[in-house]
Design a protein around this motif. Structure first.
Motif: not given
Length: 456
Positions: A305-320, A381-393
């Protein structure tokens, strides 16, 4: 139960109807027998002594003697070879045109029972109520017949009682049959209710659904599914408590050691070192407790019941924006590329997912590194990608990093090992997918998350 009740009630109603029908026929037969006797007497008088002769004869009227006596009972008990018990409640008279009584029954008076005019009348004769009918013949003679009102009442009451008594006797039998049938049909329900009521709280085995009516199979299946969910929830809570107790033991012990060292330090340098280590230990405990609470919430599931349509861009921008201070402290570049992506889900849980992915990338990326976060709309579908220059796994460890409290050895970074566990729990609730790989442009870890645009 329905078949048994309908069958038994049908048999009882048929039996009661048969008894009522028999009683009605018996009462009607009694009345018709009495009328038959009267008809025979009238016919006899008409044949043996013609009325024309009676009119010329100046003597007293002829009196037809009926049966008189005491009789009790019903049916044949009221009928005799020489008459019927109801005869004395029936009467008739025949009057000549001049008003002389020609013929009467011995139950009739010597005066007219009613006014000599055609039709029905209700009169009182010798203190009793009678209903009369008067008919005039073409020769001018008057024919009167009468019937006592109490015989009508008696017959009506006898017929009503004969109709009601079988039904009244059938009611307790029907009640007993219904009670026994319901008790028999619901015995399996009582067994199931007793089984559930007497269960130990730790016993979550399914309820036995054999030998149960088809109507309750759905209910038992629902109860079994509930027990299964409860068993999984309790197992998850027990595992969570055990893991939390195990993981909190080490940092709390370290905090206690640093606090003792700070209290017993001999010099300022040692005290400052102990206080700095104490602050780091408290921060680690705080972060671990926060992630444990987040994991507990995501494991319990998110209400749809808490699910609704959201802007993933807004969430990413806020957390970043909130994590930019962390990136600045390590001289890292945190780049965000947004593509107007929308998602269907719970805002708080998706915020935890994005925050954990970005925070993990910042923590495991060395100083002066780069972290890139991007969104993309791809059909439904919407895709969220997170890349870094670390050592990886390493590829062989990529499946294990989703286990709670697992950390890759040799990374040199303090962590709780809960970040990716929170991400995985959130994706399961939202119908999403995650994959790990190597970034083509930054050579570090690449995390790709796919989420549905509409309701999963």
């Amino acid at each position: 139960m329905l078949v048994v009740l309908l069958g038994v009630l049908t048999v009882l109603m048929l039996l009661a109807a048969a008894l009522s029908y028999r009683a009605g026929l018996q009462e009607a037969g009694e009345m018709f027998d009495a009328r038959l006797v009267q008809s025979s007497r009238v016919l006899l008088s008409l044949v043996d002594e013609p009325l024309s002769d009676l009119s010329a004869f100046p003597g007293d009227p002829i009196v037809l003697r009926g049966w008189h006596g005491q009789a009790d009972g019903v049916g044949e008990a009221l009928a005799f070879k020489d008459g019927h018990a109801y005869e004395n409640k029936l009467a008739f008279q025949i009057w000549a045109p001049g008003g002389r009584l020609l013929l009467r029954s011995d139950s009739a008076p010597t005066t007219p029972m009613a006014a000599l005019s055609p039709g029905y009348a209700d009169v009182e004769i010798d203190g009793a109520q009678w209903r009369t009918f008067t008919l005039r013949s073409p020769q001018g003679r008057w024919f009167q017949s009468a019937e006592r009102s109490d015989i009508r009442q008696e017959l009506a009451e006898d017929i009503a009682v004969g109709t009601l008594l079988p039904l009244l006797f059938a009611l307790p039998v029907m009640a007993l049959v219904i009670w026994l049938t319901v008790a028999w049909a619901t015995r399996s329900l009582r067994r199931v209710s007793n089984d559930i009521g007497e269960r130990d709280p730790d016993r979550m085995t399914p309820v036995d659904d054999t030998k149960l009516p088809e109507e309750v199979h759905g209910l038992v299946r629902a109860v079994n599914e509930l027990l299964q969910r409860l068993d999984l929830a309790l197992a998850r809570e027990r595992r969570f408590i055990a893991d939390a107790a195990h993981e909190l033991r080490t940092p709390i012990s370290a905090v206690k050691v640093h606090a003792d060292n700070a209290r017993m330090a001999m010099g300022d340098h040692d005290r400052e070192t102990s206080q700095r280590l104490l602050a780091q230990g408290v921060e680690r405990v705080e972060r671990l407790v926060s992630q444990l609470l987040s994991l507990s919430r995501t494991e319990r599931g998110v209400g749809r019941d808490a699910f609704r349509k959201l802007s993933l861009d807004a969430i990413v921008r806020s957390e970043a924006d909130e994590l930019k201070a962390m990136a600045t402290s390590k001289h890292q570049a945190l780049n965000v590329l947004l593509d107007h992506a929308d998602v269907f889900g719970d805002e708080f849980s998706l915020g935890l997912l994005v925050r954990n992915l970005i925070e993990n990338a910042l923590r495991y990326t060395p100083r002066d590194g780069v972290v890139v976060v991007s969104t993309e709309q791809a059909g439904d579908r919407c895709v969220l990608t997170v890349e870094d220059s670390g050592p990886g796994i390493p590829a062989e460890l990529q499946d294990r990093v989703f286990d709670r409290f697992y950390r890759v050895l040799g990374s040199g970074v303090d962590g709780s090992g809960l970040g990716l566990s929170i991400v995985q729990e959130t994706l399961q609730a939202h119908g999403g997918q995650i994959s790990l790989g190597t970034s083509d442009c930054l050579a570090g870890l690449k995390v790709v998350v796919s989420l549905p645009v509409g309701a999963p």
